[in-house]
Design a protein around this motif. Structure first.
Motif, PDB file in Angstrom:
ATOM      1  N   VAL A   7     -80.583  18.720  53.337  1.00 32.67           N
ATOM      2  CA  VAL A   7     -79.228  18.158  53.292  1.00 32.67           C
ATOM      3  C   VAL A   7     -78.230  19.244  52.917  1.00 32.67           C
ATOM      4  O   VAL A   7     -77.146  19.339  53.496  1.00 32.67           O
ATOM      5  N   MET A   8     -78.597  20.107  51.946  1.00 31.35           N
ATOM      6  CA  MET A   8     -77.708  21.194  51.531  1.00 31.35           C
ATOM      7  C   MET A   8     -77.472  22.167  52.690  1.00 31.35           C
ATOM      8  O   MET A   8     -76.343  22.590  52.927  1.00 31.35           O
ATOM      9  N   ILE A   9     -78.539  22.503  53.427  1.00 34.02           N
ATOM     10  CA  ILE A   9     -78.388  23.428  54.562  1.00 34.02           C
ATOM     11  C   ILE A   9     -77.469  22.822  55.619  1.00 34.02           C
ATOM     12  O   ILE A   9     -76.567  23.489  56.141  1.00 34.02           O
ATOM     13  N   MET A  10     -77.672  21.539  55.929  1.00 30.97           N
ATOM     14  CA  MET A  10     -76.806  20.867  56.904  1.00 30.97           C
ATOM     15  C   MET A  10     -75.377  20.745  56.380  1.00 30.97           C
ATOM     16  O   MET A  10     -74.424  20.704  57.157  1.00 30.97           O
ATOM     17  N   GLY A  11     -75.244  20.700  55.047  1.00 33.61           N
ATOM     18  CA  GLY A  11     -73.930  20.572  54.433  1.00 33.61           C
ATOM     19  C   GLY A  11     -72.996  21.730  54.741  1.00 33.61           C
ATOM     20  O   GLY A  11     -71.774  21.568  54.663  1.00 33.61           O
ATOM     21  N   TYR A  12     -73.536  22.873  55.088  1.00 36.31           N
ATOM     22  CA  TYR A  12     -72.682  24.025  55.427  1.00 36.31           C
ATOM     23  C   TYR A  12     -71.898  23.804  56.714  1.00 36.31           C
ATOM     24  O   TYR A  12     -70.908  24.496  56.963  1.00 36.31           O
ATOM     25  N   LEU A  13     -72.329  22.847  57.535  1.00 37.50           N
ATOM     26  CA  LEU A  13     -71.616  22.572  58.787  1.00 37.50           C
ATOM     27  C   LEU A  13     -70.254  21.934  58.531  1.00 37.50           C
ATOM     28  O   LEU A  13     -69.324  22.132  59.306  1.00 37.50           O
ATOM     29  N   MET A  14     -70.137  21.162  57.446  1.00 35.91           N
ATOM     30  CA  MET A  14     -68.862  20.482  57.163  1.00 35.91           C
ATOM     31  C   MET A  14     -67.737  21.472  56.886  1.00 35.91           C
ATOM     32  O   MET A  14     -66.712  21.448  57.577  1.00 35.91           O
ATOM     33  N   LEU A  42     -69.297  32.681  48.592  1.00 35.84           N
ATOM     34  CA  LEU A  42     -69.505  31.973  47.330  1.00 35.84           C
ATOM     35  C   LEU A  42     -70.412  30.756  47.519  1.00 35.84           C
ATOM     36  O   LEU A  42     -71.303  30.505  46.701  1.00 35.84           O
ATOM     37  N   LEU A  43     -70.207  30.026  48.608  1.00 31.41           N
ATOM     38  CA  LEU A  43     -71.047  28.852  48.878  1.00 31.41           C
ATOM     39  C   LEU A  43     -72.498  29.243  49.131  1.00 31.41           C
ATOM     40  O   LEU A  43     -73.418  28.517  48.759  1.00 31.41           O
ATOM     41  N   MET A  44     -72.709  30.392  49.774  1.00 32.03           N
ATOM     42  CA  MET A  44     -74.075  30.841  50.058  1.00 32.03           C
ATOM     43  C   MET A  44     -74.773  31.325  48.776  1.00 32.03           C
ATOM     44  O   MET A  44     -75.978  31.155  48.616  1.00 32.03           O
ATOM     45  N   LEU A  45     -74.006  31.920  47.860  1.00 38.81           N
ATOM     46  CA  LEU A  45     -74.579  32.398  46.602  1.00 38.81           C
ATOM     47  C   LEU A  45     -74.798  31.270  45.588  1.00 38.81           C
ATOM     48  O   LEU A  45     -75.636  31.390  44.696  1.00 38.81           O
ATOM     49  N   LEU A  46     -74.054  30.183  45.756  1.00 40.00           N
ATOM     50  CA  LEU A  46     -74.087  29.096  44.780  1.00 40.00           C
ATOM     51  C   LEU A  46     -75.480  28.520  44.534  1.00 40.00           C
ATOM     52  O   LEU A  46     -75.876  28.374  43.377  1.00 40.00           O
ATOM     53  N   PRO A  47     -76.272  28.188  45.573  1.00 44.32           N
ATOM     54  CA  PRO A  47     -77.602  27.635  45.280  1.00 44.32           C
ATOM     55  C   PRO A  47     -78.516  28.613  44.534  1.00 44.32           C
ATOM     56  O   PRO A  47     -79.341  28.204  43.722  1.00 44.32           O
ATOM     57  N   ILE A  48     -78.326  29.917  44.784  1.00 45.30           N
ATOM     58  CA  ILE A  48     -79.141  30.923  44.095  1.00 45.30           C
ATOM     59  C   ILE A  48     -78.768  30.950  42.614  1.00 45.30           C
ATOM     60  O   ILE A  48     -79.636  30.910  41.735  1.00 45.30           O
ATOM     61  N   ARG A  63     -77.923  19.574  44.881  1.00 48.95           N
ATOM     62  CA  ARG A  63     -76.904  18.513  44.814  1.00 48.95           C
ATOM     63  C   ARG A  63     -75.543  19.079  44.413  1.00 48.95           C
ATOM     64  O   ARG A  63     -74.509  18.678  44.953  1.00 48.95           O
ATOM     65  N   LEU A  64     -75.545  19.983  43.444  1.00 50.74           N
ATOM     66  CA  LEU A  64     -74.281  20.598  43.032  1.00 50.74           C
ATOM     67  C   LEU A  64     -73.688  21.440  44.160  1.00 50.74           C
ATOM     68  O   LEU A  64     -72.476  21.431  44.375  1.00 50.74           O
ATOM     69  N   THR A  65     -74.535  22.155  44.879  1.00 50.11           N
ATOM     70  CA  THR A  65     -74.052  22.944  46.015  1.00 50.11           C
ATOM     71  C   THR A  65     -73.419  22.035  47.058  1.00 50.11           C
ATOM     72  O   THR A  65     -72.364  22.351  47.616  1.00 50.11           O
ATOM     73  N   LEU A  66     -74.049  20.900  47.306  1.00 54.80           N
ATOM     74  CA  LEU A  66     -73.504  19.945  48.276  1.00 54.80           C
ATOM     75  C   LEU A  66     -72.127  19.453  47.842  1.00 54.80           C
ATOM     76  O   LEU A  66     -71.215  19.335  48.671  1.00 54.80           O
ATOM     77  N   SER A  67     -71.943  19.213  46.545  1.00 56.43           N
ATOM     78  CA  SER A  67     -70.624  18.759  46.093  1.00 56.43           C
ATOM     79  C   SER A  67     -69.577  19.850  46.309  1.00 56.43           C
ATOM     80  O   SER A  67     -68.450  19.564  46.728  1.00 56.43           O
ATOM     81  N   TYR A  68     -69.943  21.118  46.082  1.00 57.28           N
ATOM     82  CA  TYR A  68     -68.981  22.198  46.315  1.00 57.28           C
ATOM     83  C   TYR A  68     -68.739  22.425  47.812  1.00 57.28           C
ATOM     84  O   TYR A  68     -67.658  22.866  48.208  1.00 57.28           O
ATOM     85  N   GLN A  69     -69.712  22.107  48.645  1.00 55.38           N
ATOM     86  CA  GLN A  69     -69.489  22.156  50.090  1.00 55.38           C
ATOM     87  C   GLN A  69     -68.435  21.126  50.490  1.00 55.38           C
ATOM     88  O   GLN A  69     -67.585  21.400  51.349  1.00 55.38           O
ATOM     89  N   LYS A 187     -68.982  10.714  38.717  1.00 57.39           N
ATOM     90  CA  LYS A 187     -69.663   9.440  38.434  1.00 57.39           C
ATOM     91  C   LYS A 187     -71.172   9.584  38.569  1.00 57.39           C
ATOM     92  O   LYS A 187     -71.933   9.145  37.723  1.00 57.39           O
ATOM     93  N   SER A 188     -71.620  10.223  39.658  1.00 53.83           N
ATOM     94  CA  SER A 188     -73.065  10.292  39.905  1.00 53.83           C
ATOM     95  C   SER A 188     -73.754  11.392  39.108  1.00 53.83           C
ATOM     96  O   SER A 188     -74.888  11.223  38.676  1.00 53.83           O
ATOM     97  N   LEU A 189     -73.081  12.514  38.888  1.00 50.84           N
ATOM     98  CA  LEU A 189     -73.736  13.643  38.231  1.00 50.84           C
ATOM     99  C   LEU A 189     -73.527  13.675  36.722  1.00 50.84           C
ATOM    100  O   LEU A 189     -74.418  14.087  35.988  1.00 50.84           O
ATOM    101  N   VAL A 190     -72.359  13.259  36.263  1.00 50.44           N
ATOM    102  CA  VAL A 190     -72.056  13.376  34.840  1.00 50.44           C
ATOM    103  C   VAL A 190     -72.183  12.028  34.125  1.00 50.44           C
ATOM    104  O   VAL A 190     -72.939  11.898  33.164  1.00 50.44           O
ATOM    105  N   LYS A 191     -71.479  11.006  34.607  1.00 51.52           N
ATOM    106  CA  LYS A 191     -71.498   9.716  33.924  1.00 51.52           C
ATOM    107  C   LYS A 191     -72.882   9.090  33.908  1.00 51.52           C
ATOM    108  O   LYS A 191     -73.274   8.430  32.956  1.00 51.52           O
TER     109      LYS A 191
END
Length: 197
Positions: A7-14, A42-48, A63-69, A187-191
């Protein structure tokens, strides 16, 4: 959600899609390639980086990388208006500042008793109605995606005015999306405690 890595890899398409649109509208400007490349690096380095932050749980990093995407996807939607305002650096900085402000406004909203996005309580749910009406209004003001009406608007009002108008609609929609994505992420990650170790 499926395999988080896929999902994260596909997320780069957006963000790639909105980056290409932003690069071409209203006109090609080589200066913005640097910004687009910088954001993608920055997005490519983020998951690392996040994998080092959460060594025991790579899914958190994905999941965090996807949110930044998603945030990058919305940011690139603001670029056409920034390009229209080229030469007025103060206005450009204000637009970027306002856009970033929506990120923090969403976080603040989620910490209130009844947040606008998916309120937990039944009381005052009506507060969410204007928020969800915004994209409908922006679609109406943006001619509902009808290219014939849009072309007529360009012919009637001139290219400069029409492009500024369309870019403002796109910018406002990007701000709305950023508020929505930030609220959902908080809501999903923190709360819900997903980011707690």
């Amino acid at each position: 959600m499926g395999n988080p890595f896929k999902v994260m890899i596909m997320g780069y398409l957006m963000p790639l899609f909105t980056a290409v649109v932003a690069l071409l509208i209203p006109e090609y400007d080589q200066q913005y390639i640097k910004w687009i490349v910088a954001v993608f690096v920055l997005l490519m380095l983020l998951p690392i980086v996040l994998s080092f932050r959460f060594p025991d749980n790579k899914e958190k990093a994905y999941r965090l990388t996807l949110s930044y995407q998603l945030y990058a996807f919305t940011f690139f939607s603001t670029v056409p208006l920034l390009k229209v305002m080229k030469g007025t650096i103060v206005i450009q900085l204000l637009l970027v500042g306002l856009f970033i402000g929506f990120y923090f406004l969403a976080r603040f909203d989620q910490r209130t008793e009844v947040p606008i996005v998916f309120p937990d309580s039944d009381k005052r749910k009506w507060l969410a109605i204007p928020f969800y009406a915004v994209p409908v209004l922006l679609t109406l003001f943006g001619f509902g995606g009808d290219h014939r009406v849009t072309r007529r608007f360009f012919e009637t009002h001139g290219y400069d005015f029409a492009m500024t108008y369309i870019s403002i609609i796109l910018y406002l929609f990007a701000c709305w999306l950023l508020f929505l994505f930030s609220s959902l992420a908080y809501k999903s990650l923190v709360k819900e405690g997903y980011l707690e170790n």
